[in-house]
Design a protein around this motif. Structure first.
Motif, mmCIF file in Angstrom:
data_model
loop_
_atom_site.group_PDB
_atom_site.id
_atom_site.type_symbol
_atom_site.label_atom_id
_atom_site.label_comp_id
_atom_site.label_asym_id
_atom_site.label_seq_id
_atom_site.Cartn_x
_atom_site.Cartn_y
_atom_site.Cartn_z
ATOM 1 N N ARG A 233 -2.724 6.521 -4.890
ATOM 2 C CA ARG A 233 -3.039 7.710 -4.094
ATOM 3 C C ARG A 233 -3.810 7.341 -2.831
ATOM 4 O O ARG A 233 -3.559 7.877 -1.750
ATOM 5 C CB ARG A 233 -3.862 8.697 -4.928
ATOM 6 N N ALA A 234 -4.749 6.397 -2.962
ATOM 7 C CA ALA A 234 -5.587 6.025 -1.823
ATOM 8 C C ALA A 234 -4.796 5.318 -0.733
ATOM 9 O O ALA A 234 -5.113 5.446 0.454
ATOM 10 C CB ALA A 234 -6.731 5.127 -2.295
ATOM 11 N N PHE A 235 -3.771 4.568 -1.119
ATOM 12 C CA PHE A 235 -3.009 3.781 -0.145
ATOM 13 C C PHE A 235 -1.724 4.480 0.287
ATOM 14 O O PHE A 235 -0.808 3.850 0.819
ATOM 15 C CB PHE A 235 -2.695 2.402 -0.722
ATOM 16 N N ASN A 236 -1.651 5.777 0.070
ATOM 17 C CA ASN A 236 -0.501 6.584 0.490
ATOM 18 C C ASN A 236 -0.911 7.403 1.703
ATOM 19 O O ASN A 236 -1.739 8.311 1.587
ATOM 20 C CB ASN A 236 -0.071 7.494 -0.665
ATOM 21 N N PRO A 237 -0.429 7.099 2.920
ATOM 22 C CA PRO A 237 0.735 6.258 3.188
ATOM 23 C C PRO A 237 0.446 4.798 3.562
ATOM 24 O O PRO A 237 1.380 3.993 3.606
ATOM 25 C CB PRO A 237 1.366 6.968 4.383
ATOM 26 N N VAL A 238 -0.789 4.453 3.910
ATOM 27 C CA VAL A 238 -1.075 3.115 4.430
ATOM 28 C C VAL A 238 -2.153 2.461 3.570
ATOM 29 O O VAL A 238 -3.167 3.107 3.267
ATOM 30 C CB VAL A 238 -1.570 3.204 5.899
ATOM 31 N N PRO A 239 -1.974 1.200 3.193
ATOM 32 C CA PRO A 239 -0.845 0.303 3.473
ATOM 33 C C PRO A 239 0.339 0.500 2.541
ATOM 34 O O PRO A 239 1.342 -0.185 2.667
ATOM 35 C CB PRO A 239 -1.453 -1.079 3.290
ATOM 36 N N GLY A 240 0.254 1.417 1.583
ATOM 37 C CA GLY A 240 1.325 1.627 0.621
ATOM 38 C C GLY A 240 1.198 0.667 -0.543
ATOM 39 O O GLY A 240 1.215 -0.551 -0.357
#
Length: 314
Positions: A233-240
């Protein structure tokens, strides 16, 4: 009030629009230089620059504001533009450049920053992502008086925002951007009325939100399923968030996942089950169920579609 605004991404663009809608006079906007974007890597103006030009506001894009730094000519030109703009105050939101002392001292009322956390928690570059990754249930925006430190200035106003159990960084970003626009307008109203007392940040509770690193994208299945789901959830959208699955040469991006508290006897990273309801991966504690994925070069797919074109090796 007569303001100069400094900001670059969409988060800042929302605040700029709110200040303009509130009737503030903004003769000059500072934003980062145009960057390559898209498949053709075409130079693209920042969201703040686009909004400023649409509103007929002059735009400055110095590579640095340090008069003794690598780009002294840029800094000197920006200083001249700021002096000519003669702002009462500067509003800063996710600008991306360090403001040297001459910049902080130029407006009579100083510089106010819109920071996307409840200070002193999550000072630094990535407060939205780190709050989700840490499992925080609440965050917000803080309007603060800028000083020479890293998000260390006195607090003027807070606006709290809950973090939902399924919120991604993108969703929380939008909520905080809206809150930031409301908070800065409210803060300036209070400032003009003489009702905006400053409070020093407490010494307790200080945490730092480290800048996102691409290397963090790879999910480490020795960690708990709960933490991994939060990182998705934290990396959505970056860095994915990415994960290697058997039968595929390249890692897949994981856009949505949930943690299951099922007991696990298999080695972390093992595929326990793959079906239309999800792909279950063993972790250091519990099971991570993958719900939305994307193959390299492909489109995002719900898991029931993804599994039709992939099965783990027997």
């Amino acid at each position: 009030m007569r303001l100069v605004f400094a900001g670059t991404p969409e988060f800042a663009r929302v605040a700029l629009d709110a200040l303009l809608a509130a009737g503030h006079d903004i003769p000059l906007v500072l934003t980062q230089p145009d960057r390559p974007a898209g498949r053709g890597l075409k130079l693209t103006p920042s969201p703040v620059k686009q909004a400023a030009l649409a509103a007929g506001i002059a735009v400055a894009q110095p590579r640095s504001l340090r008069l003794d730094g690598r780009y002294p000519d840029d800094a000197a030109q920006a200083r001249l533009q700021l002096e000519q703009a003669a702002p009462e105050l500067m509003v800063v939101a996710a600008y991306g450049l360090i403001l040297p002392s001459w910049t902080l001292a130029l407006p009579p009322r100083g510089c106010l920053n819109i920071h996307a956390s409840l200070l002193p928690r999550w000072r630094g570059a990535a407060p939205i992502q780190r709050a989700i990754e840490a499992g925080d249930t609440e965050t917000g925006v803080t309007i603060m008086q800028m000083d020479q430190g890293l998000d260390t200035g006195d607090m003027l106003l807070e606006h709290r925002v809950p973090i939902g159990a399924e919120d991604t960084a993108a969703q929380l970003h939008d909520a905080l951007a809206a809150a930031g626009g409301q908070a800065i307008v409210q803060a300036l109203q209070a400032l003009q009325a003489g009702r905006l007392p400053a409070r020093p940040q407490p010494a307790d509770g200080v945490t730092y939100a480290a800048k996102l690193d691409k290397a963090e994208a790879a999910l480490d299945c020795t960690q708990s399923a709960t933490l991994l789901a939060r990182r998705v959830r934290a990396f959505n959208p970056v860095p994915g968030a990415t994960l290697r699955l058997p039968g595929l040469d390249d890692p897949v991006k994981v856009w949505r996942a949930q943690a299951l508290e099922s007991p696990v006897a298999a080695a972390p990273g093992s595929v326990l089950h793959a079906g239309t309801e999800g792909i279950d991966i063993a972790t250091g504690a519990g099971v991570l169920r993958l719900l939305e994925l994307q193959k390299a070069g492909g489109k995002r797919q719900p898991v029931d579609v993804f599994v039709r074109g992939w099965q783990p090796a027997a």
